[in-house]
Design a protein around this motif. Structure first.
Motif, mmCIF file in Angstrom:
data_model
loop_
_atom_site.group_PDB
_atom_site.id
_atom_site.type_symbol
_atom_site.label_atom_id
_atom_site.label_comp_id
_atom_site.label_asym_id
_atom_site.label_seq_id
_atom_site.Cartn_x
_atom_site.Cartn_y
_atom_site.Cartn_z
ATOM 1 N N GLU A 46 0.821 -1.219 0.000
ATOM 2 C CA GLU A 46 0.000 0.000 0.000
ATOM 3 C C GLU A 46 0.849 1.261 0.000
ATOM 4 O OE1 GLU A 46 -2.573 -0.598 3.379
ATOM 5 O OE2 GLU A 46 -4.016 -1.748 2.181
ATOM 6 N N SER A 47 2.105 1.137 0.440
ATOM 7 C CA SER A 47 3.017 2.289 0.483
ATOM 8 C C SER A 47 3.875 2.417 -0.765
ATOM 9 C CB SER A 47 3.914 2.185 1.722
ATOM 10 O OG SER A 47 3.138 2.220 2.887
ATOM 11 N N GLY A 48 3.629 1.577 -1.775
ATOM 12 C CA GLY A 48 4.335 1.731 -3.037
ATOM 13 C C GLY A 48 5.323 0.647 -3.407
ATOM 14 N N ALA A 49 5.571 -0.301 -2.527
ATOM 15 C CA ALA A 49 6.444 -1.414 -2.917
ATOM 16 C C ALA A 49 5.745 -2.207 -4.021
ATOM 17 C CB ALA A 49 6.734 -2.311 -1.725
ATOM 18 N N GLU A 50 6.510 -2.651 -4.999
ATOM 19 C CA GLU A 50 5.960 -3.471 -6.076
ATOM 20 C C GLU A 50 6.280 -4.943 -5.874
ATOM 21 O OE1 GLU A 50 6.177 -0.636 -9.890
ATOM 22 O OE2 GLU A 50 8.105 -1.020 -8.902
ATOM 23 N N ALA A 51 7.211 -5.196 -4.965
ATOM 24 C CA ALA A 51 7.584 -6.571 -4.615
ATOM 25 C C ALA A 51 7.951 -6.602 -3.146
ATOM 26 C CB ALA A 51 8.762 -7.037 -5.464
ATOM 27 N N VAL A 52 7.556 -7.665 -2.485
ATOM 28 C CA VAL A 52 7.933 -7.880 -1.092
ATOM 29 C C VAL A 52 8.491 -9.291 -1.001
ATOM 30 C CG1 VAL A 52 7.154 -7.948 1.303
ATOM 31 C CG2 VAL A 52 6.069 -6.355 -0.304
ATOM 32 N N LEU A 53 9.636 -9.414 -0.346
ATOM 33 C CA LEU A 53 10.264 -10.724 -0.145
ATOM 34 C C LEU A 53 10.498 -10.945 1.345
ATOM 35 C CD1 LEU A 53 12.956 -10.747 -2.979
ATOM 36 C CD2 LEU A 53 11.046 -12.350 -2.735
ATOM 37 N N GLY A 54 10.225 -12.154 1.788
ATOM 38 C CA GLY A 54 10.489 -12.546 3.168
ATOM 39 C C GLY A 54 11.630 -13.540 3.217
ATOM 40 N N PRO A 55 12.844 -13.085 3.491
ATOM 41 C CA PRO A 55 13.991 -13.993 3.484
ATOM 42 C C PRO A 55 13.937 -15.010 4.621
ATOM 43 C CG PRO A 55 14.633 -11.866 4.364
ATOM 44 C CD PRO A 55 13.210 -11.728 3.883
ATOM 45 N N THR A 56 14.490 -16.180 4.357
ATOM 46 C CA THR A 56 14.601 -17.217 5.377
ATOM 47 C C THR A 56 16.065 -17.489 5.693
ATOM 48 O OG1 THR A 56 14.438 -18.925 3.668
ATOM 49 C CG2 THR A 56 12.411 -18.353 4.834
ATOM 50 N N GLU A 57 16.281 -18.086 6.839
ATOM 51 C CA GLU A 57 17.643 -18.320 7.324
ATOM 52 C C GLU A 57 18.493 -19.159 6.379
ATOM 53 O OE1 GLU A 57 16.920 -20.064 11.128
ATOM 54 O OE2 GLU A 57 16.552 -18.112 12.080
ATOM 55 N N ASP A 58 17.849 -19.987 5.564
ATOM 56 C CA ASP A 58 18.609 -20.867 4.676
ATOM 57 C C ASP A 58 18.941 -20.237 3.326
ATOM 58 O OD1 ASP A 58 16.139 -20.913 3.428
ATOM 59 O OD2 ASP A 58 15.828 -23.064 3.670
ATOM 60 N N GLY A 59 18.606 -18.950 3.150
ATOM 61 C CA GLY A 59 18.934 -18.261 1.909
ATOM 62 C C GLY A 59 17.798 -18.202 0.910
ATOM 63 N N GLY A 60 16.676 -18.784 1.250
ATOM 64 C CA GLY A 60 15.496 -18.711 0.380
ATOM 65 C C GLY A 60 14.546 -17.635 0.863
ATOM 66 N N TYR A 61 13.273 -17.833 0.594
ATOM 67 C CA TYR A 61 12.264 -16.927 1.133
ATOM 68 C C TYR A 61 10.969 -17.678 1.349
ATOM 69 C CZ TYR A 61 11.514 -16.317 -3.973
ATOM 70 O OH TYR A 61 11.338 -16.515 -5.319
ATOM 71 N N ASP A 62 10.221 -17.210 2.340
ATOM 72 C CA ASP A 62 8.970 -17.870 2.695
ATOM 73 C C ASP A 62 7.765 -17.157 2.103
ATOM 74 O OD1 ASP A 62 9.288 -15.635 4.541
ATOM 75 O OD2 ASP A 62 7.646 -16.492 5.693
ATOM 76 N N LEU A 63 7.985 -16.008 1.527
ATOM 77 C CA LEU A 63 6.878 -15.201 1.054
ATOM 78 C C LEU A 63 7.352 -14.283 -0.066
ATOM 79 C CD1 LEU A 63 4.378 -13.475 3.361
ATOM 80 C CD2 LEU A 63 5.427 -12.183 1.535
ATOM 81 N N VAL A 64 6.514 -14.164 -1.087
ATOM 82 C CA VAL A 64 6.764 -13.197 -2.149
ATOM 83 C C VAL A 64 5.423 -12.560 -2.503
ATOM 84 C CG1 VAL A 64 6.612 -14.940 -3.980
ATOM 85 C CG2 VAL A 64 7.751 -12.777 -4.454
ATOM 86 N N ALA A 65 5.436 -11.259 -2.632
ATOM 87 C CA ALA A 65 4.241 -10.517 -3.031
ATOM 88 C C ALA A 65 4.623 -9.606 -4.181
ATOM 89 C CB ALA A 65 3.700 -9.698 -1.861
ATOM 90 N N LEU A 66 3.732 -9.493 -5.154
ATOM 91 C CA LEU A 66 4.001 -8.675 -6.334
ATOM 92 C C LEU A 66 2.778 -7.857 -6.711
ATOM 93 C CD1 LEU A 66 5.746 -11.331 -8.598
ATOM 94 C CD2 LEU A 66 6.865 -9.418 -7.425
ATOM 95 N N SER A 67 3.026 -6.646 -7.169
ATOM 96 C CA SER A 67 1.947 -5.845 -7.740
ATOM 97 C C SER A 67 2.053 -5.785 -9.257
ATOM 98 C CB SER A 67 1.952 -4.423 -7.155
ATOM 99 O OG SER A 67 3.129 -3.746 -7.513
ATOM 100 N N ARG A 68 3.140 -6.308 -9.793
ATOM 101 C CA ARG A 68 3.279 -6.496 -11.242
ATOM 102 C C ARG A 68 4.223 -7.661 -11.480
ATOM 103 N NH1 ARG A 68 7.719 -3.311 -13.950
ATOM 104 N NH2 ARG A 68 8.845 -2.200 -12.322
ATOM 105 N N CYS A 69 3.996 -8.366 -12.570
ATOM 106 C CA CYS A 69 4.773 -9.573 -12.841
ATOM 107 C C CYS A 69 5.011 -9.687 -14.340
ATOM 108 C CB CYS A 69 4.032 -10.804 -12.315
ATOM 109 S SG CYS A 69 4.974 -12.322 -12.453
ATOM 110 N N GLU A 70 6.190 -9.312 -14.745
ATOM 111 C CA GLU A 70 6.546 -9.335 -16.165
ATOM 112 C C GLU A 70 6.984 -10.733 -16.589
ATOM 113 O OE1 GLU A 70 9.753 -6.606 -16.209
ATOM 114 O OE2 GLU A 70 8.502 -4.888 -15.701
ATOM 115 N N ALA A 71 6.918 -10.985 -17.856
ATOM 116 C CA ALA A 71 7.400 -12.251 -18.412
ATOM 117 C C ALA A 71 8.873 -12.439 -18.042
ATOM 118 C CB ALA A 71 7.226 -12.265 -19.925
ATOM 119 N N GLY A 72 9.220 -13.639 -17.660
ATOM 120 C CA GLY A 72 10.608 -13.966 -17.360
ATOM 121 C C GLY A 72 11.090 -13.541 -15.990
ATOM 122 N N LEU A 73 10.220 -13.008 -15.165
ATOM 123 C CA LEU A 73 10.651 -12.497 -13.867
ATOM 124 C C LEU A 73 11.318 -13.574 -13.013
ATOM 125 C CD1 LEU A 73 10.682 -9.920 -12.132
ATOM 126 C CD2 LEU A 73 8.484 -10.656 -11.167
#
Length: 135
Positions: A46-73
């Motif tokens: 709501e504050s303007g981020a177009e992507a949100v990532l939730g990093p995890t301790e093992d180097g991955g992420y547990d959550l991804v949020a997008l407001s736009r998703c281009e081909a090949g992302l």
């Protein structure tokens, strides 16, 4: 993650974005997240981020949020590796997305992680009641 799964994820993001302003995808292997984590995602979007990532301790992420998703992302990103989060974040930034990064969390991949989850849910079963009942 195998190619059909990545393609399915991309398709789901695009379908979701046709119907709403953003799509949030969270991993099932991270039960017990505090609700504030999701609130932060919504606030960031709501504050303007177009992507949100939730990093995890093992180097991955547990959550991804997008407001736009281009081909090949998500194309050719390393999956299930210690570099997955950083590679994904870099890709998003290279594509011009405004990225918000959540605080570090963890997921359940190993027996030790399951023990950690059991401990967390023994203290606060309301975080993941169905999982707590199963454990």
């Amino acid at each position: 993650m195998e190619w059909p799964q990545r393609l399915f994820r991309l398709r789901r993001f695009r379908q979701g974005l046709q119907q709403s302003r953003a799509v949030i995808c969270s991993g099932a292997d991270s039960p017990g997240r505090h609700p504030d984590r999701l609130h932060e995602v919504i606030q960031a979007l709501e504050s303007g981020a177009e992507a949100v990532l939730g990093p995890t301790e093992d180097g991955g992420y547990d959550l991804v949020a997008l407001s736009r998703c281009e081909a090949g992302l998500f194309a050719e990103l390393p999956w299930s590796q210690a570099t997955t989060f950083e590679s994904t974040k870099q890709r998003f930034e290279e594509r011009g997305l405004r990225v918000h990064v959540l605080g570090l969390w963890w997921d359940v991949d190993e027996c030790e992680d399951l023990e950690r989850l059991k401990q967390l849910l023994s203290e606060d079963a309301a975080r993941a009641p169905a999982t707590a009942r199963t454990l």
